[in-house]
Design a protein around this motif. Structure first.
Motif, PDB file in Angstrom:
ATOM      1  N   GLN A 177      21.515 101.106   4.953  1.00 50.56           N
ATOM      2  CA  GLN A 177      20.489 102.140   4.817  1.00 50.56           C
ATOM      3  C   GLN A 177      21.038 103.458   4.277  1.00 50.56           C
ATOM      4  O   GLN A 177      20.287 104.381   4.003  1.00 50.56           O
ATOM      5  N   THR A 178      22.369 103.532   4.140  1.00 50.73           N
ATOM      6  CA  THR A 178      22.989 104.766   3.643  1.00 50.73           C
ATOM      7  C   THR A 178      24.049 104.430   2.601  1.00 50.73           C
ATOM      8  O   THR A 178      24.951 103.628   2.867  1.00 50.73           O
ATOM      9  N   ASN A 236      22.278  94.900   5.733  1.00 44.80           N
ATOM     10  CA  ASN A 236      21.363  95.935   6.208  1.00 44.80           C
ATOM     11  C   ASN A 236      22.011  97.309   6.016  1.00 44.80           C
ATOM     12  O   ASN A 236      22.499  97.944   6.948  1.00 44.80           O
ATOM     13  N   LYS A 283      16.885 109.614   6.625  1.00 40.28           N
ATOM     14  CA  LYS A 283      16.922 108.748   5.441  1.00 40.28           C
ATOM     15  C   LYS A 283      16.461 109.505   4.192  1.00 40.28           C
ATOM     16  O   LYS A 283      15.710 109.003   3.365  1.00 40.28           O
ATOM     17  N   PRO A 332      22.138 100.033  11.352  1.00 37.72           N
ATOM     18  CA  PRO A 332      22.316  99.876   9.901  1.00 37.72           C
ATOM     19  C   PRO A 332      23.740 100.221   9.481  1.00 37.72           C
ATOM     20  O   PRO A 332      24.439 101.000  10.135  1.00 37.72           O
ATOM     21  N   GLU A 391      15.918 100.737  -0.602  1.00 40.55           N
ATOM     22  CA  GLU A 391      15.442 101.414   0.604  1.00 40.55           C
ATOM     23  C   GLU A 391      16.477 102.374   1.191  1.00 40.55           C
ATOM     24  O   GLU A 391      16.183 103.127   2.122  1.00 40.55           O
ATOM     25  N   ALA A 392      17.693 102.305   0.677  1.00 39.29           N
ATOM     26  CA  ALA A 392      18.768 103.145   1.215  1.00 39.29           C
ATOM     27  C   ALA A 392      18.673 104.565   0.662  1.00 39.29           C
ATOM     28  O   ALA A 392      18.277 104.782  -0.484  1.00 39.29           O
TER      29      ALA A 392
END
Length: 451
Positions: free
Chosen positions: A138-139, A136, A33, A67, A178-179
């Protein structure tokens, strides 16, 4: 199962034996991440790490909620290509936002792994922004990130940006704080890189992976030609008639130039039955025709010899067995020039980029493009000076400058006594005496004339 085994198992789905070093570094950054900016050549496989991400995460944690990945891309053709590849992977669900109501219904329910979309939709639509915020994710992948500067910002104060939402893609970071971000491009000048880092608010600990955009197998030649279309391109007619012209791309800076050249060539060749060898591709070309041309370019043995195009035939195009590109006129930027150069010679075979211009082109050129076209020293060093640091430029000078495979200037100075020309150079008229047989002494249009 060890991580290496899991990666190999997932790669089998893509029918790829192993990751390149740079691809593995990108994949590791995604798993950690961590923000990553990757500038890697066309055809390198920049997309594979994020395509591998969801299958690998499922292999690592089969019972976890995997995710999702959001991909912001500039062109529908790029998105369609990536979605088709992902759909071949068992269990992976990939969609393009706004493509159809059925697909959008699935996406809005969260029934996806990869969501592709344009900045206009992902950032410019309040409805889609609200959906994205609830997923959701995350990227975030920003594909062809250089368009943030080249398309998303105003060229002049009194002129709107070509596609203004490209300059706002950094807002995706606000929606998904948060990504992590993966920014990808094949070419990026030092100036654009600084701008993109700021727009995307790339975090501390950013991993930067960069390979020089220099393509040593592609020779660079610059020639001034007459303003008249027939005088500038009569050699193409001759080379099609005698069969010496191999598959070639001819890039123009406008649809008008495309049409003029296409009309001239077809008027010369139509009666002789050679029309099947030429096509034209630009933004106004019907979609079914575009698809036919793309399919022909992906077939090594198709009859298509010459494609006259604007940069609508652009990023992500998989062009097979093509070792010659002609760039006619002053490209908008050196970035565009490098993009167009990189669409040939992907198999590593000797290739050539032939830049043709006349005086009127210079009058409208940007300073960096004009400097390249008029420079009487090594073309490669001049062009790469916009992309490389001083250390890499010195290394490039030691490795390539002075060889006949470097550029037309270096060819004239080469003393290896084994100098050869590519098919396109010979078709244009270069001879073993290092002089072009068809030198255009009749071109009286100078830059001052144009002004």
């Amino acid at each position: 199962m060890a991580m290496e085994e899991k990666i190999k198992l997932c790669l089998n789905e893509f029918q790829i034996p192993a990751l390149k070093e740079e691809q593995r570094k990108i994949l590791d950054a995604l798993l950690e991440k961590r923000d990553c900016l990757a500038i890697l050549p066309t055809g390198f496989g920049k997309s594979l790490p994020y395509q591998l991400l969801v299958p690998l995460r499922r292999c690592i944690s089969p019972d976890a909620d995997t995710p999702k990945v959001l991909v912001c891309a500039p062109l529908i053709a790029l998105m369609e290509d990536q979605v088709e590849r992902l759909k071949r992977i068992k269990g992976v669900r990939a969609f393009i936002a706004g493509k159809s109501s059925d697909c959008d219904d699935e996406v809005k329910k969260g029934q996806f792994d990869y969501l592709f979309g344009s900045p206009e939709l992902l950032v410019g639509s309040s409805e889609w922004r609200s959906y994205i915020h609830g997923f959701n994710i995350q990227t975030i992948v920003i594909d062809e990130f250089h368009t943030i500067a080249t398309w998303g910002e105003k060229e002049k104060e009194d002129k709107e940006a070509f596609r203004k939402w490209f300059g706002c893609v950094g807002e995706l970071r606000s929606l998904l704080p948060e990504a992590s971000v993966l920014a990808l491009s094949a070419t990026c000048t030092n100036k654009i890189k600084k701008r993109v880092l700021k727009v995307l608010s790339l975090k501390a600990g950013l991993l930067t992976i960069q390979i020089s955009p220099n393509k040593p197998n592609i020779k660079l030649c610059v020639e001034k030609v007459p303003h008249e279309t027939d005088k500038a391109f009569s050699w193409i007619v001759d080379s099609i008639l005698d069969g010496s012209l191999q598959r070639t791309l001819l890039y123009c800076t406008s649809i008008n130039d495309c049409s003029k050249i296409y009309s001239y060539l077809t008027s010369e060749l139509q009666a002789l039955g050679f029309m099947k060898y030429i096509e034209m591709y630009h933004s106004e070309t019907p979609d079914d025709k575009k698809q036919t041309i793309i399919e022909a370019l992906q077939q090594e043995n198709s009859q298509l010899k010459l494609i006259i195009a604007t940069n609508a035939l652009g990023m992500g195009s998989d062009i097979r067995k093509c070792h010659g590109v002609i760039i006619y006129g002053a490209a908008k930027s050196v970035l565009d020039m490098v993009q167009e150069i990189g669409r040939v010679g992907r198999d590593g075979h000797p290739s050539v980029a032939l830049f043709l211009y006349h005086g009127y082109h210079l009058s409208k050129a940007s300073e960096d493009v004009k400097g390249f076209l008029k420079e009487q020293k090594c073309h490669r060093l001049t062009l790469m000076g916009n992309f490389l640091n001083d250390e890499d430029l010195k290394k490039l000078e030691l490795e390539e400058v002075g060889r006949h495979t470097c550029c037309a200037i270096c060819h004239a100075l080469c003393k290896c006594e084994k100098c050869t020309y590519t098919d396109l150079e010979r078709a244009f008229g270069y001879s073993n005496s290092h002089e072009r047989q068809t030198q255009s002494e009749s071109d009286t249009h100078s830059e001052s004339d144009a002004d």
